[in-house]
Scaffold this active site. Structure first.
Site, PDB file in Angstrom:
ATOM      1  N   GLY A   3       0.838  -1.192   0.000  1.00 12.41           N
ATOM      2  CA  GLY A   3       0.000   0.000   0.000  1.00 12.41           C
ATOM      3  C   GLY A   3       0.877   1.246   0.000  1.00 12.41           C
ATOM      4  O   GLY A   3       2.071   1.192  -0.297  1.00 12.41           O
ATOM      5  N   SER A   5      -0.388   4.457  -1.330  1.00 16.32           N
ATOM      6  CA  SER A   5      -0.817   5.452  -2.306  1.00 16.32           C
ATOM      7  C   SER A   5      -1.535   6.634  -1.664  1.00 16.32           C
ATOM      8  O   SER A   5      -1.585   7.728  -2.230  1.00 16.32           O
ATOM      9  CB  SER A   5      -1.748   4.809  -3.343  1.00 16.32           C
ATOM     10  OG  SER A   5      -1.088   3.762  -4.014  1.00 16.32           O
ATOM     11  N   GLY A   7      -3.722   8.063   2.354  1.00 16.79           N
ATOM     12  CA  GLY A   7      -4.084   7.831   3.753  1.00 16.79           C
ATOM     13  C   GLY A   7      -2.911   7.545   4.663  1.00 16.79           C
ATOM     14  O   GLY A   7      -1.868   8.209   4.624  1.00 16.79           O
ATOM     15  N   ILE A   8      -3.081   6.534   5.511  1.00 17.30           N
ATOM     16  CA  ILE A   8      -2.061   6.197   6.511  1.00 17.30           C
ATOM     17  C   ILE A   8      -0.762   5.769   5.850  1.00 17.30           C
ATOM     18  O   ILE A   8       0.328   6.149   6.287  1.00 17.30           O
ATOM     19  CB  ILE A   8      -2.588   5.099   7.452  1.00 17.30           C
ATOM     20  CG1 ILE A   8      -3.735   5.651   8.309  1.00 17.30           C
ATOM     21  CG2 ILE A   8      -1.470   4.574   8.356  1.00 17.30           C
ATOM     22  CD1 ILE A   8      -4.457   4.592   9.128  1.00 17.30           C
ATOM     23  N   GLY A   9      -0.846   4.984   4.790  1.00 14.28           N
ATOM     24  CA  GLY A   9       0.364   4.540   4.108  1.00 14.28           C
ATOM     25  C   GLY A   9       1.186   5.690   3.569  1.00 14.28           C
ATOM     26  O   GLY A   9       2.419   5.712   3.691  1.00 14.28           O
ATOM     27  N   LYS A  28      -0.896  -1.646  -6.061  1.00 12.39           N
ATOM     28  CA  LYS A  28      -1.379  -1.806  -7.433  1.00 12.39           C
ATOM     29  C   LYS A  28      -1.934  -0.505  -8.009  1.00 12.39           C
ATOM     30  O   LYS A  28      -2.332  -0.467  -9.171  1.00 12.39           O
ATOM     31  CB  LYS A  28      -2.437  -2.906  -7.512  1.00 12.39           C
ATOM     32  CG  LYS A  28      -3.730  -2.646  -6.765  1.00 12.39           C
ATOM     33  CD  LYS A  28      -4.623  -3.876  -6.822  1.00 12.39           C
ATOM     34  CE  LYS A  28      -5.965  -3.649  -6.124  1.00 12.39           C
ATOM     35  NZ  LYS A  28      -6.835  -2.755  -6.902  1.00 12.39           N
ATOM     36  N   ASP A  60       0.325  -6.344  -6.578  1.00 15.59           N
ATOM     37  CA  ASP A  60      -0.942  -6.779  -6.006  1.00 15.59           C
ATOM     38  C   ASP A  60      -0.628  -7.807  -4.937  1.00 15.59           C
ATOM     39  O   ASP A  60      -0.052  -8.863  -5.240  1.00 15.59           O
ATOM     40  CB  ASP A  60      -1.826  -7.382  -7.107  1.00 15.59           C
ATOM     41  CG  ASP A  60      -3.242  -7.697  -6.634  1.00 15.59           C
ATOM     42  OD1 ASP A  60      -3.436  -7.882  -5.417  1.00 15.59           O
ATOM     43  OD2 ASP A  60      -4.148  -7.782  -7.478  1.00 15.59           O
ATOM     44  N   TYR A 154     -14.907  -9.110   7.800  1.00 14.55           N
ATOM     45  CA  TYR A 154     -13.832  -8.123   7.908  1.00 14.55           C
ATOM     46  C   TYR A 154     -13.057  -8.307   9.214  1.00 14.55           C
ATOM     47  O   TYR A 154     -11.816  -8.312   9.226  1.00 14.55           O
ATOM     48  CB  TYR A 154     -14.404  -6.706   7.848  1.00 14.55           C
ATOM     49  CG  TYR A 154     -13.384  -5.627   8.146  1.00 14.55           C
ATOM     50  CD1 TYR A 154     -12.395  -5.312   7.223  1.00 14.55           C
ATOM     51  CD2 TYR A 154     -13.412  -4.931   9.358  1.00 14.55           C
ATOM     52  CE1 TYR A 154     -11.456  -4.326   7.499  1.00 14.55           C
ATOM     53  CE2 TYR A 154     -12.475  -3.950   9.628  1.00 14.55           C
ATOM     54  CZ  TYR A 154     -11.501  -3.649   8.703  1.00 14.55           C
ATOM     55  OH  TYR A 154     -10.561  -2.686   8.982  1.00 14.55           O
ATOM     56  N   LYS A 158      -8.959  -9.202   9.763  1.00 14.41           N
ATOM     57  CA  LYS A 158      -7.998  -8.323  10.431  1.00 14.41           C
ATOM     58  C   LYS A 158      -7.412  -8.975  11.678  1.00 14.41           C
ATOM     59  O   LYS A 158      -6.213  -8.852  11.956  1.00 14.41           O
ATOM     60  CB  LYS A 158      -8.656  -6.993  10.796  1.00 14.41           C
ATOM     61  CG  LYS A 158      -9.035  -6.132   9.601  1.00 14.41           C
ATOM     62  CD  LYS A 158      -7.840  -5.777   8.726  1.00 14.41           C
ATOM     63  CE  LYS A 158      -6.872  -4.838   9.401  1.00 14.41           C
ATOM     64  NZ  LYS A 158      -5.754  -4.439   8.468  1.00 14.41           N
TER      65      LYS A 158
END
Length: 287
Positions: A3, A5, A7-9, A28, A60, A154, A158
């Site tokens: 990840g 791209s 937000g948090i990343g 991706k 991916d 979900y 997690k």
């Protein structure tokens, strides 16, 4: 980092860039998303502008060969791997019986299997690091029924990462590889959060920089002494000596809406004001 791209990343990448880190941004999202801003190339530009080195890789996490190739490219360019951050995630808050098989499989392919594949590919290289860390964005292990009652697909996907982290912390102890998780106490402002939670809650969110600062603090600790922890962002930073938590609020002074999965056994630091839990519609006491 999987990840990155948005937000948090993205915030994590920016924080590490300020320290001059070499960052492989593996996602991706190489082209603009129709609804969400940000690409790996835009993140890479910000990393370079802040003083870091960036390697954007189209990957991916569901594709084992793509994950292995991304890790190999990272090692080839940067010479090794010191930190593995499992940030990529799929989000879906719905009852189990209202979840299509395709949606169920997507959750587990990205959240559970993706974290497993990325960690497995990084492991041989982490063993060679002087201070190796694995950090996953996953919740503390709190088996309160309400966490699962309405969103079990979900939630289980997690919590699977949390269980992996629990096991890996012991499994990798002889290798001196630290394994920890990080989770936000309150809602975090990000494009995905706005899509799912609504723009009206933004005034009760925190900026993603709180997660980035916490991630940096965790992964710069000695790997042989700080491992097996389920960290909550503000508690971790408070223990690190940070007292101005208001700096992370979207609107300083506002009460903050609690996130999901935060156990009562980890109370908020002094001075943190929480609003009514309503990030989702199904909070309740469940004995």
């Amino acid at each position: 980092m999987s990840g990155g791209s948005r937000g948090i990343g993205l915030a994590i990448a920016r924080r590490f860039a300020q320290a001059g880190a070499n960052i492989a941004i593996c996602s991706k999202t190489a082209e603009p998303h129709p609804k969400l801003p940000g690409t790996i190339h835009e993140t890479a530009e910000q990393v370079i502008a802040l003083g870091g080195k960036a390697l954007p890789i189209v990957m991916d996490v569901r594709d084992e060969k793509a994950v292995q190739a991304a890790v190999a490219e990272t090692v080839s360019v940067f010479g090794g791997i010191d930190i593995c951050i499992n940030n990529a995630a799929a989000f879906w808050m719905e009852h189990s019986m209202a979840t299509a098989t395709k949606r169920h499989d997507l959750l587990f392919d990205i959240n559970e299997r993706g974290a497993f594949l990325v960690t497995q590919a990084c492991y041989p290289h982490l063993k060679k690091s002087d201070n190796p860390h694995i950090l996953s964005l996953a919740p503390p292990l709190d088996l309160k029924p309400v966490w699962f009652k309405y969103t079990s697909p979900y939630s289980v996907s997690k919590f699977a990462v949390s269980l992996y982290s629990l096991g890996w912390a012991s499994e990798f102890k002889e290798d001196r590889i630290a394994v920890n998780t990080l989770w936000p106490r309150v809602g975090i402002d990000s494009p995905a959060a706005i899509v799912h939670g609504g723009d009206a809650l933004r005034s009760e969110f925190r900026k993603p920089e709180i997660m980035a600062d916490a991630a940096f603090a965790i992964t710069t600790k000695p790997s042989d002494t700080f491992t097996g922890n389920f960290c909550i962002d503000d508690t971790l930073l408070y223990e690190e000596g940070v007292r101005d938590l208001e700096q992370y609020s979207m609107v300083p002074g506002n009460a903050l809406v609690p996130d999901y999965f935060v156990p009562e056994s980890i109370p908020a630091p002094p001075g943190v004001k929480l609003s009514t839990p309503r990030l989702y519609d199904f909070y309740e006491d469940d004995e």
